[in-house]
Design an enzyme around this catalytic site. Structure first.
Site, PDB file in Angstrom:
ATOM      1  N   HIS A 117     -25.813 -22.386 -28.690  1.00  0.00           N
ATOM      2  CA  HIS A 117     -24.857 -23.493 -28.791  1.00  0.00           C
ATOM      3  C   HIS A 117     -24.559 -24.158 -27.450  1.00  0.00           C
ATOM      4  O   HIS A 117     -24.265 -25.351 -27.413  1.00  0.00           O
ATOM      5  CB  HIS A 117     -23.529 -22.999 -29.378  1.00  0.00           C
ATOM      6  CG  HIS A 117     -23.620 -22.669 -30.844  1.00  0.00           C
ATOM      7  ND1 HIS A 117     -22.522 -22.616 -31.675  1.00  0.00           N
ATOM      8  CD2 HIS A 117     -24.681 -22.377 -31.627  1.00  0.00           C
ATOM      9  CE1 HIS A 117     -22.895 -22.305 -32.913  1.00  0.00           C
ATOM     10  NE2 HIS A 117     -24.214 -22.141 -32.901  1.00  0.00           N
ATOM     11  N   ASN A 118     -24.557 -23.385 -26.376  1.00  0.00           N
ATOM     12  CA  ASN A 118     -24.105 -23.914 -25.073  1.00  0.00           C
ATOM     13  C   ASN A 118     -25.229 -24.138 -24.076  1.00  0.00           C
ATOM     14  O   ASN A 118     -24.979 -24.610 -22.974  1.00  0.00           O
ATOM     15  CB  ASN A 118     -23.052 -22.973 -24.450  1.00  0.00           C
ATOM     16  CG  ASN A 118     -21.972 -22.576 -25.421  1.00  0.00           C
ATOM     17  OD1 ASN A 118     -21.826 -21.404 -25.761  1.00  0.00           O
ATOM     18  ND2 ASN A 118     -21.219 -23.542 -25.919  1.00  0.00           N
ATOM     19  N   CYS A 148     -19.942  -9.839 -11.343  1.00  0.00           N
ATOM     20  CA  CYS A 148     -18.805  -9.435 -10.504  1.00  0.00           C
ATOM     21  C   CYS A 148     -18.069  -8.345 -11.281  1.00  0.00           C
ATOM     22  O   CYS A 148     -18.622  -7.773 -12.222  1.00  0.00           O
ATOM     23  CB  CYS A 148     -17.914 -10.621 -10.123  1.00  0.00           C
ATOM     24  SG  CYS A 148     -16.949 -11.352 -11.458  1.00  0.00           S
TER      25      CYS A 148
END
Ligand code: RB5
Length: 146
Positions: free
Chosen positions: A101-102, A68
């Site tokens: 990490h995520n 976006c």
């Protein structure tokens, strides 16, 4: 590595960068599942995050890219879905950490804030970096807990 196509979607502000990233995906040997939008006519970014969530739920893709203007609205919308972990990224370091990490499964980019080369670097790093697991596994699992 998943053989599924990479889902990609944007609002009007992200339409042009989405087209560039779609070509980039194809040149890297990935199939792109383009969920729109299809022009620069004004639309609402949550609708495209929702479309990507549906594609994941249907098993059509398990990694995605959302664009976006800022990368913010569309990542907020994506993260309302339990099956999505979307992270806005500004450079390859962000994308690397988002994966390591995520275990981010959605890369969110802000077309009005990032240049094309940095966006391509984020995309490549996002696709090529594995999740580290280990201590991060427990934390990531809590993101989708009830
Ligand atoms: C559209 O003008 C803009 O608000 C949108 O693309 C996005 O940046 C929202 O977070």
């Amino acid at each position: 590595m998943s053989k599924k196509p990479i889902a990609i979607a944007s609002d009007h502000a992200g339409f042009e960068l989405k087209a560039v990233l779609k070509e980039c995906l194809e040149s890297m040997g990935y199939d792109a599942l383009d969920l729109g939008t299809d022009s620069t006519e004004s639309v609402d970014y949550p609708d495209f995050a929702d479309a990507l969530a549906v594609a994941f739920q249907q098993g059509l893709a398990d990694r995605g890219v959302l664009v976006c203007g800022s990368g913010l609205g569309i990542s907020i919308a994506a993260n309302r879905h339990r099956n999505l972990r979307a992270t806005p990224c500004h450079d390859a370091n962000w994308a690397r950490l988002a994966r390591q990490h995520n275990d981010a499964n959605v890369l969110a980019l802000g077309a009005r804030l990032i240049d094309v080369d940095a966006a391509k670097a984020c995309l490549q790093t996002f696709l090529e970096t594995p999740f580290e697991g280990g201590r991060h596994e427990r934390r990531v699992s809590k993101l989708s807990a009830q």
